[in-house]
Design a protein around this motif. Structure first.
Motif, PDB file in Angstrom:
ATOM      1  N   PHE A 117       0.833  -1.200   0.000  1.00 40.83           N
ATOM      2  CA  PHE A 117       0.000   0.000   0.000  1.00 40.83           C
ATOM      3  C   PHE A 117       0.875   1.261   0.000  1.00 40.83           C
ATOM      4  N   MET A 118       1.945   1.252   0.788  1.00 47.38           N
ATOM      5  CA  MET A 118       2.848   2.415   0.825  1.00 47.38           C
ATOM      6  C   MET A 118       3.545   2.619  -0.512  1.00 47.38           C
ATOM      7  N   SER A 119       3.819   1.505  -1.225  1.00 48.19           N
ATOM      8  CA  SER A 119       4.533   1.619  -2.500  1.00 48.19           C
ATOM      9  C   SER A 119       3.682   2.281  -3.584  1.00 48.19           C
ATOM     10  N   LEU A 120       2.376   2.349  -3.379  1.00 49.93           N
ATOM     11  CA  LEU A 120       1.521   3.000  -4.364  1.00 49.93           C
ATOM     12  C   LEU A 120       1.802   4.496  -4.445  1.00 49.93           C
ATOM     13  N   THR A 121       2.174   5.083  -3.327  1.00 47.85           N
ATOM     14  CA  THR A 121       2.491   6.518  -3.295  1.00 47.85           C
ATOM     15  C   THR A 121       3.986   6.780  -3.267  1.00 47.85           C
ATOM     16  N   ASP A 122       4.777   5.799  -2.815  1.00 45.30           N
ATOM     17  CA  ASP A 122       6.232   5.971  -2.743  1.00 45.30           C
ATOM     18  C   ASP A 122       6.913   4.676  -3.168  1.00 45.30           C
ATOM     19  N   PRO A 123       7.231   4.535  -4.439  1.00 47.23           N
ATOM     20  CA  PRO A 123       7.850   3.290  -4.928  1.00 47.23           C
ATOM     21  C   PRO A 123       9.204   3.005  -4.285  1.00 47.23           C
ATOM     22  N   ASN A 124       9.854   3.998  -3.715  1.00 46.96           N
ATOM     23  CA  ASN A 124      11.178   3.796  -3.133  1.00 46.96           C
ATOM     24  C   ASN A 124      11.159   2.883  -1.909  1.00 46.96           C
ATOM     25  N   VAL A 125       9.997   2.700  -1.300  1.00 51.12           N
ATOM     26  CA  VAL A 125       9.958   1.841  -0.111  1.00 51.12           C
ATOM     27  C   VAL A 125      10.284   0.391  -0.468  1.00 51.12           C
ATOM     28  N   LEU A 126      10.215   0.042  -1.744  1.00 49.72           N
ATOM     29  CA  LEU A 126      10.536  -1.324  -2.182  1.00 49.72           C
ATOM     30  C   LEU A 126      11.955  -1.422  -2.716  1.00 49.72           C
ATOM     31  N   SER A 127      12.787  -0.436  -2.399  1.00 52.09           N
ATOM     32  CA  SER A 127      14.148  -0.416  -2.944  1.00 52.09           C
ATOM     33  C   SER A 127      14.974  -1.603  -2.454  1.00 52.09           C
ATOM     34  N   ASP A 214      13.238   2.647   8.064  1.00 51.68           N
ATOM     35  CA  ASP A 214      13.617   3.830   8.829  1.00 51.68           C
ATOM     36  C   ASP A 214      14.503   3.525  10.017  1.00 51.68           C
ATOM     37  N   ASP A 215      15.004   2.316  10.152  1.00 52.10           N
ATOM     38  CA  ASP A 215      15.812   1.976  11.321  1.00 52.10           C
ATOM     39  C   ASP A 215      16.759   0.840  10.969  1.00 52.10           C
ATOM     40  N   GLU A 216      17.634   0.529  11.929  1.00 50.18           N
ATOM     41  CA  GLU A 216      18.571  -0.571  11.748  1.00 50.18           C
ATOM     42  C   GLU A 216      17.874  -1.879  12.113  1.00 50.18           C
ATOM     43  N   GLN A 217      18.588  -2.974  11.921  1.00 53.04           N
ATOM     44  CA  GLN A 217      18.034  -4.292  12.188  1.00 53.04           C
ATOM     45  C   GLN A 217      18.174  -4.616  13.677  1.00 53.04           C
ATOM     46  N   TYR A 218      17.054  -5.042  14.310  1.00 56.02           N
ATOM     47  CA  TYR A 218      17.048  -5.350  15.730  1.00 56.02           C
ATOM     48  C   TYR A 218      16.529  -6.768  15.967  1.00 56.02           C
ATOM     49  N   ILE A 219      16.904  -7.276  17.149  1.00 54.52           N
ATOM     50  CA  ILE A 219      16.477  -8.618  17.549  1.00 54.52           C
ATOM     51  C   ILE A 219      15.675  -8.511  18.843  1.00 54.52           C
ATOM     52  N   TRP A 220      14.494  -9.087  18.837  1.00 52.14           N
ATOM     53  CA  TRP A 220      13.613  -9.157  20.014  1.00 52.14           C
ATOM     54  C   TRP A 220      13.551 -10.617  20.440  1.00 52.14           C
ATOM     55  N   PRO A 233      24.065  -7.695  15.735  1.00 49.65           N
ATOM     56  CA  PRO A 233      25.492  -7.525  15.395  1.00 49.65           C
ATOM     57  C   PRO A 233      25.832  -7.942  13.976  1.00 49.65           C
ATOM     58  N   ARG A 234      24.960  -8.653  13.327  1.00 46.74           N
ATOM     59  CA  ARG A 234      25.234  -9.072  11.948  1.00 46.74           C
ATOM     60  C   ARG A 234      24.999  -7.953  10.953  1.00 46.74           C
ATOM     61  N   GLY A 235      24.335  -6.885  11.406  1.00 49.43           N
ATOM     62  CA  GLY A 235      24.017  -5.803  10.482  1.00 49.43           C
ATOM     63  C   GLY A 235      22.724  -6.072   9.740  1.00 49.43           C
ATOM     64  N   ASP A 236      22.596  -5.507   8.552  1.00 51.53           N
ATOM     65  CA  ASP A 236      21.388  -5.640   7.747  1.00 51.53           C
ATOM     66  C   ASP A 236      21.479  -6.906   6.906  1.00 51.53           C
ATOM     67  N   THR A 237      20.840  -7.977   7.392  1.00 54.40           N
ATOM     68  CA  THR A 237      20.828  -9.251   6.642  1.00 54.40           C
ATOM     69  C   THR A 237      19.490  -9.504   5.957  1.00 54.40           C
ATOM     70  N   LEU A 238      18.425  -8.854   6.430  1.00 54.86           N
ATOM     71  CA  LEU A 238      17.104  -9.074   5.859  1.00 54.86           C
ATOM     72  C   LEU A 238      16.796  -8.156   4.687  1.00 54.86           C
ATOM     73  N   GLY A 239      17.445  -6.976   4.664  1.00 55.62           N
ATOM     74  CA  GLY A 239      17.101  -5.987   3.651  1.00 55.62           C
ATOM     75  C   GLY A 239      15.876  -5.204   4.085  1.00 55.62           C
ATOM     76  N   ARG A 240      14.777  -5.920   4.261  1.00 56.82           N
ATOM     77  CA  ARG A 240      13.548  -5.355   4.814  1.00 56.82           C
ATOM     78  C   ARG A 240      12.630  -6.522   5.170  1.00 56.82           C
ATOM     79  N   GLY A 241      11.938  -6.413   6.283  1.00 58.94           N
ATOM     80  CA  GLY A 241      11.009  -7.467   6.654  1.00 58.94           C
ATOM     81  C   GLY A 241      11.258  -7.986   8.056  1.00 58.94           C
ATOM     82  N   THR A 242      10.712  -9.163   8.310  1.00 61.49           N
ATOM     83  CA  THR A 242      10.760  -9.745   9.652  1.00 61.49           C
ATOM     84  C   THR A 242      10.981 -11.245   9.567  1.00 61.49           C
TER      85      THR A 242
END
Length: 802
Positions: A117-127, A214-220, A233-242
């Motif tokens: 839904f967000m990509s409909l107004t801002d395609p960059n969110v799928l970068s 909008d943030d770094e990768q965190y572990i809960w 500590p591994r950094g950004d391994t997912l790219g985006r998602g959970t």
């Protein structure tokens, strides 16, 4: 000197042995220390905790990194009310543990919907990635199950807020109602997103790794008692998602099996809008080169007889086929929800294939309806009519079925509905998908609210319309299988009684074959006909030969033949159809629109038969009839027994007596006196009138009256109450008809009468015994008397001795 040197050597040797022993003791001590560390019995509590922490592994993190991450993590304790909430979720709200996967996939779908839904107004969110999907990866080695999505992800604050804090303003009220056992209101439940916590039904520890744009990768991480949040500590391994990692309880290891996961995805989530991939394994045949050592061994085993001529093919590398396990992603939800497409875009083959896929039926459906409803509630649905009825359709009538699948936003919720379809339509199969329905905490049952009632009402209307629009040929097949359900619907669903009445079909006197509808009957009705006439019985032949329809058929009225046991119950619940009332031909007040002249004739005959009619009512048949009248419905029959307007017809009385739980002899069926109708034009009735007028006490008149009454019982479908008396009267009438003496007895020859023959044999045997005794007595005086005395003495001697 030699002795001295020898002594020194001995001392040096002893010194070396002592040093070696000391070193050996040190080595032994070291080994013992190591063994002690690895021995389970010597574990300390700290070591146990450390080993349990090491058991939880994440890709790309070693043990030391996991330990360092935990030490640096922010620790949070759940509030007391939240702990109570967790216990309720884990122990009370979810009856079926397998729904945890449905909840997590549903949450992943929601996250994917948000980023789309967000990509409909801002395609960059799928970068980071434009591939929107859900992935499931079981890890049997570490007893973990990973669910990954490429959705919107969560920031650190989102992790704390969404996963760590359930308590809000209504928590206390919610818990109070839950503990009191009250039904939860939809609005209150909507304040909690507790579906995620179904994970703790199957997992001891849950680890959530998430990356938001909008943030770094965190572990809960949480064990249901507390939770921690830390930077990955591994950094950004997912790219985006959970990624949700469930470290399973021992009793939940079955959820790591491929077949179990596949079954759950197909059952609950096969129509999710996004592809669901499962990490699967399969065995393939692959070529493997043969090692040189194996070739050499093979050559050594050859004999002279095995020597073959070498050619150019021998120079090619030798290979063999071996089994190899290959891992790859497999899409689990290839079936797209066809109900979301426009009906004009769906082929009949697609409808049939979809029906077979969810109903597990091998036959194609008889009919279907595809529609969408808007208004108070919006939903889409496809309903099907099976070709054949289940064998236990009426044995388990009223039992809840799983024929209607309920989806909310393409997520399967339940098929355990008791009120989604009325009982008489329980054979209808289909799917319902709505975006408007609220769900309770467990998503296992829907709240009983007006939206569900609206959906039920629209489904029933569409199902009945579907049946109405079927072709005559298809409807004939349907009615053969499910006709009883339509009749039950008339009895149960009064709001749709008129719609169901148009679906009824019965045999008719208008046609020897096939069934007719009430609408067709109405079109063929005669002028001034005010009723729809029907006759009930066990068969068409019985109805056609019934005395009750003689005059109706003669005057050209069409009569419906109701031959199913349920038919008379159905008509009782259908008082009229399009303004025309139903009239049972076997009951009183049958109006045949007689002319005035005919009515005058019947009045004259009534005065002529008045004495007989009163005598039958008050004397001869007083115990069996309510009254006796002259009939206008009989043509060839002498008489008939007619039920009162609200009494039981012969067919109904027979059905009631044959019920499985009826008392012996029909004791629980109320005894109702019938109305005896006599045909004044029949010779037997005329003769009876003459006999009774001549002598009211005449035995001939009584016998004739009782015989006519008995035959009327049988003709009218009732059972005889005294079959012995009926047989005696018939015997008397037959003797009189054939001039047989009324006092003549049955004479059986002695040779055919076993009892007489046996009696004669006994008498003959007794006579023979008496003759033998007499002969012995005559022969006794001729014998010598002195010889008899010793015999008498000898006979007495034993008695004295005894």
């Amino acid at each position: 000197m030699k002795i001295y040197l020898l002594g020194i050597c001995c001392l040096l040797a002893l010194s070396g042995l002592t040093k070696a022993e000391d070193e050996a003791v040190e080595i032994d001590g070291t080994v013992e220390e190591d063994l002690g560390k690895s021995t389970i019995g010597s574990k300390t509590d700290d070591e146990t905790v450390e080993r349990e922490e090491e058991a939880i592994k994440l890709d790309g993190l070693n043990v030391s990194q996991m330990k360092a991450m935990r030490e640096a993590a922010e620790k949070h304790e759940y509030q007391a009310e939240v702990n109570r909430m967790m216990k309720l979720i884990i122990n009370s709200l979810y009856r079926n543990k397998e729904i945890f996967l449905r909840e997590l996939i549903s949450n992943a779908s929601d996250a994917l919907d948000k980023i789309r839904f967000m990509s409909l107004t801002d395609p960059n969110v799928l970068s980071a990635t434009s591939d929107l999907k859900v992935m499931i990866k079981p890890d049997k080695e570490n007893h973990a199950l990973h669910i990954i999505d490429t959705g919107i992800g969560m920031t650190r604050q989102d992790l704390v807020k969404n996963l760590g804090t359930i308590a809000k303003s209504g928590t206390s009220e919610f818990l109070a109602k839950m503990e009191e056992g009250e039904t939860m209101s939809t609005d209150l439940i909507g304040q909690f997103g507790v579906g995620f916590y179904s994970s703790f039904l199957v997992a001891d520890t849950v680890v959530v790794t998430s990356k938001h744009n909008d943030d770094e990768q965190y572990i809960w991480e949480s064990d249901a008692g507390s939770f921690t949040v830390s930077k990955d500590p591994r950094g950004d391994t997912l790219g985006r998602g959970t990624q949700i990692s469930l470290f399973m309880k021992e009793e939940a290891y079955d959820f790591l099996e491929e077949h179990t996961i596949k079954d759950l995805v197909v059952k609950y989530s096969q129509f999710i809008n996004f592809p669901i991939h499962l990490w699967t394994s399969k065995t393939e045949k692959v070529e493997e080169p043969i090692e040189e050592d194996e070739k050499a061994e093979a050559k050594e085993g050859e004999t002279d007889d095995d020597v073959k001529v070498e050619d150019e093919d021998d120079e090619k590398p030798k290979v063999r086929m071996v089994d190899k396990t290959v891992y790859d992603w497999e899409v689990m939800n290839d079936n797209k929800p066809i109900w979301l497409r426009a009906p004009k875009d769906v082929e009949q083959e697609d409808y049939n294939a979809f029906y077979k896929s969810f109903s597990k039926d091998t036959d194609e459906p008889l009919a279907h309806v595809h529609f969408s409803a808007e208004g108070e509630v919006t939903f889409r649905s496809i309903l099907y009519v099976p070709k054949t009825a289940p064998y236990d359709l009426y044995q388990d009538y009223g039992k809840a079925t799983d024929n209607i699948k309920m989806y909310v936003k393409r997520v399967f919720i339940t098929d355990d509905f008791e009120e989604m379809m009325p009982k008489y339509l329980s054979f209808i199969k289909g799917v319902v998908d709505s975006d408007d329905l609220p769900l309770n905490v467990s998503r296992e049952t829907l709240q009983q609210n007006k939206l569900l009632r609206v959906i039920k009402k629209k489904l029933v209307r569409k199902a009945l319309d579907m049946l109405k629009k079927m072709s005559d040929e298809d409807y004939e097949k349907f009615y053969k299988e499910f006709g009883t359900n339509v009749k039950l619907g008339v009895m149960e669903d009064h709001s749709n009684r008129n719609r169901l009445a148009k679906l009824l079909r019965w045999q008719s006197s208008n046609s020897d074959e096939g069934l007719t509808s009430l609408t067709s009957y109405m079109e063929r009705m005669k002028e001034k006909q005010d009723h729809i006439y029907f006759m009930t019985g066990t068969s068409r032949a019985e109805c056609e030969k019934s005395p009750f329809v003689e005059k109706l058929l003669k005057k050209g009225y069409e009569v419906l033949y109701l031959v199913d046991p349920i038919d008379e119950y159905t008509v009782q619940n259908l008082p009229e159809f399009e303004g025309k009332k139903f009239q049972n031909a076997a009951k009183e007040n049958l109006n045949l629109n007689e002319s005035d002249k005919a009515k005058e004739t019947m009045e004259v005959l009534g005065r002529e038969f008045d004495t007989l009619l009163n005598g039958l009512k008050d004397k001869i048949l007083s115990s069996g009839i309510e009254k006796a009248v002259l009939s206008t419905r009989l043509v060839g029959s002498p008489c008939a027994l007619v039920a009162s307007q609200y009494g039981h017809s012969g067919n109904m009385e027979r059905i009631m007596k044959s019920q499985a739980y009826a008392k012996a002899g029909g004791a629980d069926v109320s005894v109702q006196k019938k109305i005896l109708e006599l045909n004044p034009f029949h010779p037997l009735v005329k003769e009876l009138n003459t006999l009774y007028k001549a002598d009211p006490e005449s035995e001939s008149a009584k016998d004739l009256a009782n015989s006519l009454y008995d035959t009327a019982l049988l003709r009218s479908g009732y059972s005889l109450r005294d079959t012995t008396a009926f047989s005696d009267r018939m015997d008397k009438l037959l003797r009189r008809s054939f001039n047989v003496d009324a006092d003549a007895q049955v004479e059986i020859p002695p040779e055919l009468d076993e009892e007489e023959e046996a009696k004669a044999e006994d008498e003959s045997a007794e006579e023979s015994a008496e003759e033998d005794v007499a002969a012995d007595e005559e022969a006794a005086p001729a014998e010598d008397a002195p010889a008899e005395e010793p015999a008498a003495e000898s006979s007495e001697a034993p008695k004295d001795e005894l």
